[in-house]
Design a protein around this motif. Structure first.
Motif, PDB file in Angstrom:
ATOM      1  N   ARG A   1      37.595  35.667  37.066  1.00  9.53           N
ATOM      2  CA  ARG A   1      36.819  35.860  38.306  1.00  9.53           C
ATOM      3  C   ARG A   1      37.046  34.711  39.270  1.00  9.53           C
TER       4      ARG A   1
ATOM      5  N   GLY B   1      46.613  41.840  40.842  1.00 12.17           N
ATOM      6  CA  GLY B   1      46.706  42.708  42.011  1.00 12.17           C
ATOM      7  C   GLY B   1      46.982  44.167  41.688  1.00 12.17           C
ATOM      8  N   LYS B   2      46.134  44.741  40.855  1.00 14.76           N
ATOM      9  CA  LYS B   2      46.327  46.142  40.496  1.00 14.76           C
ATOM     10  C   LYS B   2      45.777  47.078  41.575  1.00 14.76           C
ATOM     11  N   THR B   3      44.719  46.625  42.244  1.00 15.87           N
ATOM     12  CA  THR B   3      44.067  47.514  43.205  1.00 15.87           C
ATOM     13  C   THR B   3      45.026  47.946  44.305  1.00 15.87           C
TER      14      THR B   3
ATOM     15  N   ARG C   1      41.139  33.231  42.300  1.00 21.46           N
ATOM     16  CA  ARG C   1      41.661  34.430  42.957  1.00 21.46           C
ATOM     17  C   ARG C   1      42.019  34.159  44.413  1.00 21.46           C
TER      18      ARG C   1
ATOM     19  N   PRO D   1      37.213  35.652  46.187  1.00 21.18           N
ATOM     20  CA  PRO D   1      38.223  34.586  46.163  1.00 21.18           C
ATOM     21  C   PRO D   1      37.682  33.187  46.469  1.00 21.18           C
TER      22      PRO D   1
ATOM     23  N   PHE E   1      49.203  41.282  52.977  1.00 17.71           N
ATOM     24  CA  PHE E   1      50.039  40.274  52.293  1.00 17.71           C
ATOM     25  C   PHE E   1      51.299  40.950  51.799  1.00 17.71           C
TER      26      PHE E   1
ATOM     27  N   ALA F   1      42.977  45.550  32.642  1.00 12.62           N
ATOM     28  CA  ALA F   1      43.233  44.118  32.672  1.00 12.62           C
ATOM     29  C   ALA F   1      43.042  43.554  31.278  1.00 12.62           C
TER      30      ALA F   1
ATOM     31  N   ASP G   1      47.451  41.369  34.095  1.00 14.58           N
ATOM     32  CA  ASP G   1      46.517  40.318  33.766  1.00 14.58           C
ATOM     33  C   ASP G   1      45.504  40.164  34.894  1.00 14.58           C
ATOM     34  N   VAL G   2      44.405  39.488  34.622  1.00 15.68           N
ATOM     35  CA  VAL G   2      43.365  39.341  35.632  1.00 15.68           C
ATOM     36  C   VAL G   2      43.942  38.766  36.929  1.00 15.68           C
ATOM     37  N   GLY G   3      43.548  39.382  38.026  1.00 15.47           N
ATOM     38  CA  GLY G   3      43.969  38.884  39.330  1.00 15.47           C
ATOM     39  C   GLY G   3      45.417  39.164  39.700  1.00 15.47           C
TER      40      GLY G   3
ATOM     41  N   LEU H   1      53.839  41.976  48.875  1.00 12.03           N
ATOM     42  CA  LEU H   1      53.652  42.248  47.444  1.00 12.03           C
ATOM     43  C   LEU H   1      54.540  41.353  46.588  1.00 12.03           C
ATOM     44  N   THR H   2      54.097  41.134  45.370  1.00 13.38           N
ATOM     45  CA  THR H   2      54.927  40.368  44.430  1.00 13.38           C
ATOM     46  C   THR H   2      56.052  41.286  43.935  1.00 13.38           C
TER      47      THR H   2
ATOM     48  N   GLY I   1      36.757  42.899  36.928  1.00 19.69           N
ATOM     49  CA  GLY I   1      37.219  43.236  38.266  1.00 19.69           C
ATOM     50  C   GLY I   1      36.574  42.613  39.480  1.00 19.69           C
TER      51      GLY I   1
ATOM     52  N   ASN J   1      35.766  40.511  42.550  1.00 20.42           N
ATOM     53  CA  ASN J   1      36.738  39.737  43.317  1.00 20.42           C
ATOM     54  C   ASN J   1      36.076  38.968  44.460  1.00 20.42           C
TER      55      ASN J   1
ATOM     56  N   PRO K   1      50.142  36.764  42.299  1.00 21.08           N
ATOM     57  CA  PRO K   1      50.531  36.530  43.686  1.00 21.08           C
ATOM     58  C   PRO K   1      50.812  35.046  43.931  1.00 21.08           C
TER      59      PRO K   1
END
Ligand SMILES: Nc1ncnc2c1ncn2[C@@H]1O[C@H](COP(=O)(O)OP(=O)(O)OP(=O)(O)O)[C@@H](O)[C@H]1O
Length: 679
Positions: free
Chosen positions: A567, A289-291, A570, A543, A255, A412, A285-287, A257-258, A539, A541, A436
């Motif tokens: 959770r 996209g830190k990974t 996503r 979707p 994808f 997060a 924040d949650v979701g 990136l933001t 964490g 995930n 995202p």
């Protein structure tokens, strides 16, 4: 702090050895300690007109005693004493319980000021506080101090008054004149007097403002000093890599990136390519996209021929990150290792050998990563996810495995910026403040337990549409004590309710292998509903999951509820979070409403802090927040921010090191033993 006041309290006329001992029992040894033993609240006595006071209100009035006191005893110690007092033009009855000892002082014709609860129908006041005179002003504010068993508030007031009178104007002014002017702050000696013995609400406010600012400024100066000077010699490794190669890697990701991800990646790459050791906190924040950010950075480090370790708090998360990284690195020739408590001894041995030889460039794992027998060939970067869950010791030992590796903390947990600075003041902070594209806002509903049936109908519909649901029940072990839903019971109930659905059960007491299987089958869409304790909080995930149902939601902190809610939502599906709760108090209701109204994790965390205090958000023991004498990191966050900017400006200006006026600030900064963060 001021040398001249570091003398023992016995230097004050009126404080002998005995009193000194009593004061010592509450931590007061020096005159300076006395001056800085600030009130934790105040009692306001504002003399009011009796006709202005509503029935049942607590208020203060002043008047003249008209009759002799009349006392009636009940048993040995209990008594009720009444006396008639002319207040303004109304004759009222003042009622004193168990204070017959005041009888002799209550003489006819004397003026008294009483504070208590007014009964408009009986024209009487039940007295809490009494002063045997008219107050000198119509408005008095009395300090209330934290005290020990041996010292009363009244005594403390007297001793502090002694200290204030003794030091007078001799208190050293630490703040530069220009700052006092800029923020319209009173001088130190005035602030000290007013904080203990306020002459008005207004002057109390300014005194407090001044002392809060001073406390924050001194704290931030030490932080800045640490950041600029102490850390500077700590030269890290400069990782050399091609920015173009990294850009091509980003192109190959599944994808785009933001903007925020791009920005944060730039910030981190700049750090790792410089020769200053990176010490950065990535908050997203949650979701958000830190990974993938971690993946890009680890890729860059691998180009520089150094290894990266990604350390996470749970095995589930380690597995998940491992799989995510495998998709991101699918086209690269980079081997990734997974090291957790359930890695087989054989596999572990193989990985360890490869890591030692430098054949594996990226390692994902739990605390199994930091065991002594794990040796890296060239560890250049350590990323820890959800750092609150790791003890300082664990982190330190992982860092020690590298030759001063760069360090990135990902979290997060939405720590309000100001708090982040006060907690991690010696760190740089990057913010992923964008989700995202294509995410739909999660709809949150708070429902009473009575509506559970309808909620289940709703979940059924979602599953029929092809979605999946989480059902969270708090605390499996303590269910009896805390009267919480038991995950196993809920699982059984749901199985009876939905005989055609596959329902998984996840909790901390399952063996790792089983946990992993349960999670895997939910992740692959084989199970429709996952009943779980809070193990999934961080964490996870999946979707395709679109419903998050939380039982006893009022037992969780807002930050934690937000994590759980994160959770879902996503992927591209409209998602829902349903909070089942029957909160009793106002605060509980307020918290559920806030959850319904806002999806902004940072705003929620701030609210949570306001409603419950920082200890509760981060867990009391691990909060790690510094304690201030008068300042409050939550309520005074603006002052904290101002102080931080000022401190940074001061430290970076040559004048700071030369100016005569700044000598006291300078001395303070150079004091050792103040840097307690992560060192
Ligand atoms: N730029 C992007 N565009 C589309 N999807 C993205 C983007 N960045 C990340 N994702 C996807 O969004 C999901 C969430 O990402 P990730 O798991 O990294 O979140 P996170 O920041 O770690 O959140 P949490 O703290 O909740 O775990 C993943 O499925 C990830 O692949």
């Amino acid at each position: 702090m001021d040398a001249q006041f570091s003398q023992p309290v016995t230097q004050l006329k009126g404080i002998g050895e005995e009193t000194a001992k009593q004061l010592q029992s509450i931590g007061i040894k020096t005159i300076d300690d006395l001056l800085h033993h600030f009130p934790y609240r105040y009692e306001h006595f504002e003399v009011r007109k009796i006709t202005d006071i509503a029935h049942g209100e607590n208020a203060t009035v002043t008047g003249t005693i008209q009759t002799e006191p009349f006392v009636r005893y009940y048993g040995k110690k209990k008594s009720r004493m009444t006396v008639r007092v002319m207040v303004d033009t109304v004759l009222i009855t003042a009622v004193f319980f168990n204070r017959a000892f005041l009888r002799k002082q209550l003489r006819r014709g004397e003026t008294i000021t009483i504070t208590g609860k007014w009964d408009q129908y009986k024209l009487s006041m039940t007295v809490n506080e009494v002063q045997m005179k008219r107050p000198s002003k119509s408005n008095t504010i009395q300090p209330v101090y934290a005290r020990g068993k041996q010292v009363t508030v009244k005594q403390l007031r007297r001793y502090i008054r002694l200290a204030i009178d003794a030091v007078g104007e001799k208190v050293i002014e630490v703040l530069p004149e220009a700052y006092l002017k800029r923020y319209k702050l009173p001088k130190k000696h005035i602030a000290l007097r007013e904080i203990h013995f306020p002459s008005s609400k207004e002057s109390l406010k300014h005194a407090r403002r001044r002392l809060v600012y001073e406390e924050f400024l001194l704290y931030q100066l030490r932080m800045e000093w640490f950041k600029r000077y102490i850390r500077r010699p700590n030269i890290g490794r400069s990782h050399q890599f091609s920015y173009e190669a990294v850009a091509r890697f980003i192109e190959r990701l599944p994808f785009s990136l933001t903007k925020a991800q791009h920005r944060v990646i730039q910030e981190i790459l700049r750090d790792i390519s410089s020769n200053r050791k990176m010490n950065r906190l990535l908050q997203g924040d949650v979701g958000s996209g830190k990974t993938v950010v971690a993946a890009v950075v680890m890729y860059a480090v691998s180009l520089a021929k150094a290894q990266s370790a990604l350390m996470v708090p749970t095995e589930i998360l380690a597995e998940q990150h491992y799989h995510a990284l495998q998709t991101f690195f699918k086209e690269e020739k980079i081997e990734i290792a997974l090291l957790t408590g359930s890695t087989s001894p054989k596999e572990r041995k193989e990985w360890k050998e490869k890591m030692e030889k430098g054949e594996v460039m990226i390692v994902v794992g739990t605390h199994a990563l930091i065991q002594d027998d794990v040796i890296f060939n060239q560890l250049g970067l350590v990323i820890t996810d959800e750092q609150h869950r790791f003890g300082v010791e664990q982190r330190r030992s992982l860092h020690a495995k590298g030759n001063d590796p760069d360090v990135l903390f990902m979290t997060a947990t939405p720590i309000p910026r100001t708090l982040a600075i006060s907690v991690f003041g010696d760190m740089d902070v990057s913010l992923l403040d964008e989700l995202p594209a294509g995410r739909k806002p999660i709809q949150t509903y708070w429902v009473k337990p009575g509506l559970l049936e309808r909620v289940l109908v709703f979940i059924e519909k979602e599953i029929q549409k092809g979605r999946q649901a989480y059902v969270i029940c708090p605390l499996i072990e303590e269910s009896e004590v805390l009267d919480v839903q038991n995950a196993i019971d809920v699982h059984t109930q749901l199985q009876t309710h939905f005989p055609h659905f596959r329902i998984g059960l996840l909790h901390g007491q399952l063996p790792s292998k089983e946990k992993e299987q349960v999670m895997q089958s939910f992740s692959k869409g084989e199970t429709h509903i996952l009943v779980s304790t809070t193990v999934v909080e961080v964490g996870v995930n999946v979707p395709n999951a679109s419903v998050m149902l939380i039982y006893d939601a009022d037992r969780f902190g807002l930050a934690q509820l937000h994590q759980l809610r994160g959770r879902v939502g996503r992927g591209e599906h409209q998602s829902y979070c349903i909070l089942i709760a029957d909160p009793k108090g106002e605060t509980g209701i307020e918290r559920m409403r806030i959850m319904e109204e806002t999806e902004d994790g940072f705003l929620l965390a701030e609210k949570d802090l306001e409603l419950r205090g920082p200890g509760d958000v981060f867990g009391k023991k691990q909060s790690g927040l510094p304690e201030f004498r008068i300042a409050d990191v939550v309520h005074d966050h603006r002052a904290l921010e101002t102080a931080r900017k000022d401190a940074s400006q001061l430290i970076n200006n040559d004048v700071f090191w030369k100016s005569e006026e700044l000598i006291h600030l300078r001395r303070h900064v150079q004091k050792t033993g103040v840097l307690f963060h992560e060192k």
